[in-house]
Design a protein around this motif. Sequence first.
Motif, PDB file in Angstrom:
ATOM      1  N   THR A 176     -19.080  26.204   4.925  1.00 55.65           N
ATOM      2  CA  THR A 176     -20.097  26.761   5.715  1.00 55.65           C
ATOM      3  C   THR A 176     -20.206  25.961   6.987  1.00 55.65           C
ATOM      4  O   THR A 176     -21.258  26.335   8.134  1.00 55.65           O
ATOM      5  CB  THR A 176     -21.674  26.077   5.024  1.00 55.65           C
ATOM      6  N   GLY A 177     -19.611  24.979   7.351  1.00 56.86           N
ATOM      7  CA  GLY A 177     -19.338  24.730   8.745  1.00 56.86           C
ATOM      8  C   GLY A 177     -19.999  23.213   8.692  1.00 56.86           C
ATOM      9  O   GLY A 177     -19.991  22.277   9.801  1.00 56.86           O
ATOM     10  N   LYS A 178     -20.597  22.664   7.562  1.00 56.69           N
ATOM     11  CA  LYS A 178     -21.188  21.490   7.509  1.00 56.69           C
ATOM     12  C   LYS A 178     -20.209  20.488   7.407  1.00 56.69           C
ATOM     13  O   LYS A 178     -19.142  20.640   6.759  1.00 56.69           O
ATOM     14  CB  LYS A 178     -22.165  21.177   6.401  1.00 56.69           C
ATOM     15  N   ARG A 179     -20.245  19.210   8.165  1.00 54.94           N
ATOM     16  CA  ARG A 179     -19.375  18.218   8.388  1.00 54.94           C
ATOM     17  C   ARG A 179     -20.035  16.989   7.973  1.00 54.94           C
ATOM     18  O   ARG A 179     -21.043  16.488   8.302  1.00 54.94           O
ATOM     19  CB  ARG A 179     -18.704  18.254   9.773  1.00 54.94           C
ATOM     20  N   LEU A 180     -19.332  15.968   7.225  1.00 55.20           N
ATOM     21  CA  LEU A 180     -19.974  14.777   7.023  1.00 55.20           C
ATOM     22  C   LEU A 180     -18.740  13.559   7.438  1.00 55.20           C
ATOM     23  O   LEU A 180     -17.520  13.968   6.626  1.00 55.20           O
ATOM     24  CB  LEU A 180     -20.343  14.699   5.755  1.00 55.20           C
ATOM     25  N   ILE A 181     -18.960  12.565   7.834  1.00 55.68           N
ATOM     26  CA  ILE A 181     -17.873  11.785   7.992  1.00 55.68           C
ATOM     27  C   ILE A 181     -18.389  10.196   7.671  1.00 55.68           C
ATOM     28  O   ILE A 181     -19.441   9.613   8.113  1.00 55.68           O
ATOM     29  CB  ILE A 181     -17.424  11.379   9.615  1.00 55.68           C
ATOM     30  N   ILE A 182     -17.621   9.511   6.691  1.00 53.45           N
ATOM     31  CA  ILE A 182     -18.059   8.023   6.487  1.00 53.45           C
ATOM     32  C   ILE A 182     -16.814   7.287   6.314  1.00 53.45           C
ATOM     33  O   ILE A 182     -15.511   7.776   6.503  1.00 53.45           O
ATOM     34  CB  ILE A 182     -18.497   8.030   4.562  1.00 53.45           C
ATOM     35  N   GLU A 183     -17.034   6.026   7.016  1.00 51.02           N
ATOM     36  CA  GLU A 183     -15.774   5.158   7.269  1.00 51.02           C
ATOM     37  C   GLU A 183     -16.318   3.822   6.719  1.00 51.02           C
ATOM     38  O   GLU A 183     -17.414   3.090   6.693  1.00 51.02           O
ATOM     39  CB  GLU A 183     -15.699   4.943   8.729  1.00 51.02           C
ATOM     40  N   LYS A 184     -15.252   3.050   6.005  1.00 53.89           N
ATOM     41  CA  LYS A 184     -15.354   1.951   5.436  1.00 53.89           C
ATOM     42  C   LYS A 184     -14.303   1.042   6.075  1.00 53.89           C
ATOM     43  O   LYS A 184     -13.046   1.164   5.888  1.00 53.89           O
ATOM     44  CB  LYS A 184     -15.213   1.867   3.897  1.00 53.89           C
ATOM     45  N   MET A 185     -14.760  -0.109   6.713  1.00 54.97           N
ATOM     46  CA  MET A 185     -13.782  -1.101   7.027  1.00 54.97           C
ATOM     47  C   MET A 185     -14.168  -2.555   6.470  1.00 54.97           C
ATOM     48  O   MET A 185     -15.177  -3.018   6.386  1.00 54.97           O
ATOM     49  CB  MET A 185     -13.842  -1.121   8.720  1.00 54.97           C
ATOM     50  N   ILE A 186     -12.942  -3.075   6.140  1.00 56.92           N
ATOM     51  CA  ILE A 186     -13.048  -4.530   5.551  1.00 56.92           C
ATOM     52  C   ILE A 186     -12.062  -5.214   6.418  1.00 56.92           C
ATOM     53  O   ILE A 186     -10.715  -5.062   6.532  1.00 56.92           O
ATOM     54  CB  ILE A 186     -12.587  -4.558   4.246  1.00 56.92           C
ATOM     55  N   SER A 187     -12.309  -6.466   6.882  1.00 67.00           N
ATOM     56  CA  SER A 187     -11.763  -7.440   7.823  1.00 67.00           C
ATOM     57  C   SER A 187     -10.836  -8.408   6.944  1.00 67.00           C
ATOM     58  O   SER A 187     -11.319  -8.797   6.034  1.00 67.00           O
ATOM     59  CB  SER A 187     -12.609  -8.262   8.628  1.00 67.00           C
TER      60      SER A 187
END
Length: 187
Positions: A176-187
Amino acid sequence: MNRQQRIHLYDIQERSYTEGTVEQINDQWIFFDEETEEASMLEEFLHQEIEIFRMNRWKKGILYEPGNIRIGNEVTMLRDHDTVRIRKHLIYSLERLLDGINDDAFFQFVTTLNSLDFSIYDCIYCYNHLSFLSDENRKDGVNFMVFDNQELICNVQHHFYYYEKVNDRFEFTINTGKRLIIEKMIS
């Protein structure tokens, strides 16, 4: 998150079972898929998890021979037109990918996918680039997954970088064009 919590997330996924009825025809047990109306030999599902609907509840067991389900220490015999559901298997490359990512990334990915009305069992394609990098210290690249929930298609790109920092980025795009971005960073 421990292994048991991961298993719980697998167990509560939508569309994780194929549901249908069974019939004995010419001394052979046949499974009729409720959704697709396709018939298959029940023996194809030997030694797999199966649930039978009896007394208004699902009873979980293992199909150990056509027509017989082992539920704990008991053996339950199937009857014609019993309603059963058979646990689906994940695509192998997706299963390896989910096993290979850390707990936080796993939880965020699965719960975000679920919030978009998709299940990990809706996966129709998975390219797991991470599985080709098992012997390297520095791992980076992209995995590709496609999910189909019978109403919508979702493409997921998993960008990963595992070296001095651990970085998992999931980009979800629905048809449908819906977009979602998730990001997980661990140092």
